[in-house]
Design an enzyme around this catalytic site. Structure first.
Site, PDB file in Angstrom:
ATOM      1  N   ASP A   1      38.744  27.446  32.550  1.00 14.49           N
ATOM      2  CA  ASP A   1      39.206  27.899  33.864  1.00 14.49           C
ATOM      3  C   ASP A   1      39.676  26.553  34.766  1.00 14.49           C
ATOM      4  O   ASP A   1      39.272  26.213  35.789  1.00 14.49           O
ATOM      5  CB  ASP A   1      38.090  28.395  34.609  1.00 14.49           C
ATOM      6  CG  ASP A   1      37.304  29.399  34.029  1.00 14.49           C
ATOM      7  OD1 ASP A   1      37.950  30.283  33.229  1.00 14.49           O
ATOM      8  OD2 ASP A   1      35.985  29.731  33.955  1.00 14.49           O
TER       9      ASP A   1
ATOM     10  N   GLU B   1      42.335  38.894  37.501  1.00 10.59           N
ATOM     11  CA  GLU B   1      41.158  37.919  37.901  1.00 10.59           C
ATOM     12  C   GLU B   1      41.800  36.481  38.113  1.00 10.59           C
ATOM     13  O   GLU B   1      43.129  36.357  37.738  1.00 10.59           O
ATOM     14  CB  GLU B   1      40.072  37.864  36.904  1.00 10.59           C
ATOM     15  CG  GLU B   1      40.557  37.480  35.325  1.00 10.59           C
ATOM     16  CD  GLU B   1      39.389  37.525  34.443  1.00 10.59           C
ATOM     17  OE1 GLU B   1      38.222  37.776  34.812  1.00 10.59           O
ATOM     18  OE2 GLU B   1      39.640  37.462  33.239  1.00 10.59           O
TER      19      GLU B   1
END
Length: 499
Positions: free
Chosen positions: A15, A173
């Site tokens: 991420d 997302e």
């Protein structure tokens, strides 16, 4: 685009979020259940990165009591605005809670959190439209949503509004919002963080849209390909000082026979970005010239741990203390583990441990461990005068081998774990995992193997979750004393031969 083989941040660094200040780039990654939380790296070329600290380096910022494997800190966004660094993320301990911290220097110190109780969901992003601070996030069942945030109090100043649900892939997302020229661009991930992962983008005239999808979506994906890097997604854009653009994103390096397994977790990769007709597209990879090797030693009594060392559900200082004789690790509420990420395809880790009170040890049991989580691990430890190599695969525990401990005569027993290439002959069988984990001890006559196990059992595909392997020191009962620890890692297994 041929995806790169070499990550810019190897091992469990998922991420990625990036920002630039002057000529320097800063990068933040998820840390999940490990503390300190949110590692911060710095670079001047996007290829090589220096670990400068953590955004969450003390318990007042990171309450982890009750955290589960792959809980904790998810998907940070790192930005620089108005002379300060801003990091916003989600803490998952029970229900997800969003928060933000700020700092004048990315290396710290960072503030205590400002909690955002009314923004339910994950993957928050910050952007600014004049004086308005825009919070954009993923809300389950609604896709990507947005509200104006008061960053001083954590209050939402407007009702949330829906922005975009992507192009039809599951789990839209990881949003990031940018103002570029006349448009606002909304970059997201969709398809899930497995083999269907992808990066898509849309643009609109204002930060609230309406958003038009890029006709070339997805702008990055490896799905359905034979690229050596798979599951690519969760990206962030950054503009260079010369006006060109780059992208950081996560990916995995699966190996072994079908369906393949990845063991290092989701790593950070980078690539060039080229613009065409107002839309970004991915181009040549950005990567180190060679895969770096690493040797890390912990030998001198009282020396601080390297910043890369972490512990699950606790800060390392809670369980590991420096003494005049080495590092003392204590099992408090349960087994204790302190270690570092496995950042290379192959490794050799050694530790000299003292458990026998007669030899100066505190009395206890412990040793070396390689793990995905507490339920999927290989441990070689000294207990009750014997060395045992033990594998845990979910509820199944197996002793791979054992021997008499030597610490009474030598002032400590030197334990060793190795990750080596898999010995299976055919890639078309079902017996070829990504690697093999070998456990043993090291003495005057060299390495003595006690047992080994197929590395697929310490992979994400078996263990599930969002992290990768870590390797380090463990104490299963009482206290143990570690006189030294060495990690040697390389992507070329021959670089570790002869040790």
């Amino acid at each position: 685009m041929q995806l790169p083989v070499r990550p810019v941040l190897p091992g469990f660094h998922p991420d990625p979020s990036v920002c630039r200040v002057g000529d320097v780039y800063y990068l933040a990654n998820s840390s999940f259940e490990y503390a300190p939380g949110v590692p911060i790296h710095r670079s001047t070329d996007l290829r090589t990165w220096e670990h400068v600290g953590h955004a969450l380096d003390r318990p007042s910022q990171l309450p982890l009591e009750g955290v589960s494997a792959s809980g904790g800190i998810l998907a940070p966004t790192l930005r620089h605005h108005d002379g300060r660094f801003w990091m916003i993320s989600t803490l998952l301990v029970g229900e997800p809670r969003m928060f933000l911290v700020t700092a004048e220097d990315a290396a710290g110190p960072w503030s205590d959190p400002v909690w955002i109780p009314d923004a339910l969901g994950i993957d928050p992003d910050l952007a600014w439209d004049d004086d308005a601070c825009l919070l954009t996030w993923t809300r389950f069942g609604e896709g990507i949503v947005q509200a104006v945030l008061d960053p001083r109090t954590g209050s939402l100043l407007t009702e949330r509004r829906r922005l975009w649900q992507g192009t039809g892939g599951k789990f839209p997302e990881g949003p990031h919002l940018y103002r570029i020229g006349a448009f606002w661009y909304l970059l997201i991930a969709e398809g899930g963080t497995e083999r269907g992962h992808a990066v898509t983008i849309a643009r609109g005239p204002s930060p609230s849209g309406p958003f038009e999808a890029c006709p070339g979506n997805p702008i990055l994906t490896a799905r359905g390909s034979d690229a050596p890097v798979q599951s690519t997604g969760h990206a962030d854009l950054v503009r260079r000082p010369d006006g060109t653009w780059a992208m950081v994103y996560l990916g995995v390096r699966p190996r072994g026979s079908s369906p393949e397994w990845h063991v290092l977790g989701r790593e950070t990769f980078a690539c060039e970005v080229r613009w065409s007709e107002g839309w970004p597209g991915t181009a040549a990879p950005i990567q180190p010239d060679v895969a770096p090797e690493l040797t890390e030693h912990l030998r001198e009594a009282g020396q601080p741990l390297p910043p890369s060392w972490v512990a699950p559900g606790a800060f390392p200082a809670d369980v590991l203390k420096g003494t005049d004789h080495g590092l003392r690790l204590t099992a408090t509420a349960g087994p204790a583990f302190v270690g570092r990420r496995q950042e290379h395809l192959y490794l050799r880790a050694r530790a000299t441990v003292v458990t026998d009170g007669k030899a100066g040890g505190p009395g206890g049991s412990g040793g070396l461990e390689l793990r995905i989580d507490a339920r999927h691990a290989v441990r070689v430890e000294v207990a009750d005068g014997r060395v045992r190599a033990v594998a845990r695969i979910g509820a199944a525990h197996a002793v791979l081998g054992e021997a008499v401990a030597t610490e009474a005569a030598a002032g400590g027993t030197t334990l060793e774990l190795r990750v080596v290439p898999h010995s299976a002959a055919s890639p078309f069988g079902t017996d070829m995992g990504p690697d093999e984990v070998v456990a043993g001890l090291h003495g005057t006559e060299g390495f003595r193997e006690l047992g080994r196990i197929d590395g697929r059992y310490l992979s994400t595909e078996v263990a599930a979750g969002m992290t990768g392997r870590t390797v380090g020191l463990t104490c299963s009962a009482g206290e143990v004393l570690f006189r030294s620890f060495t990690y040697s890692g390389a992507d070329d297994p021959e670089a570790l031969d002869g040790g």
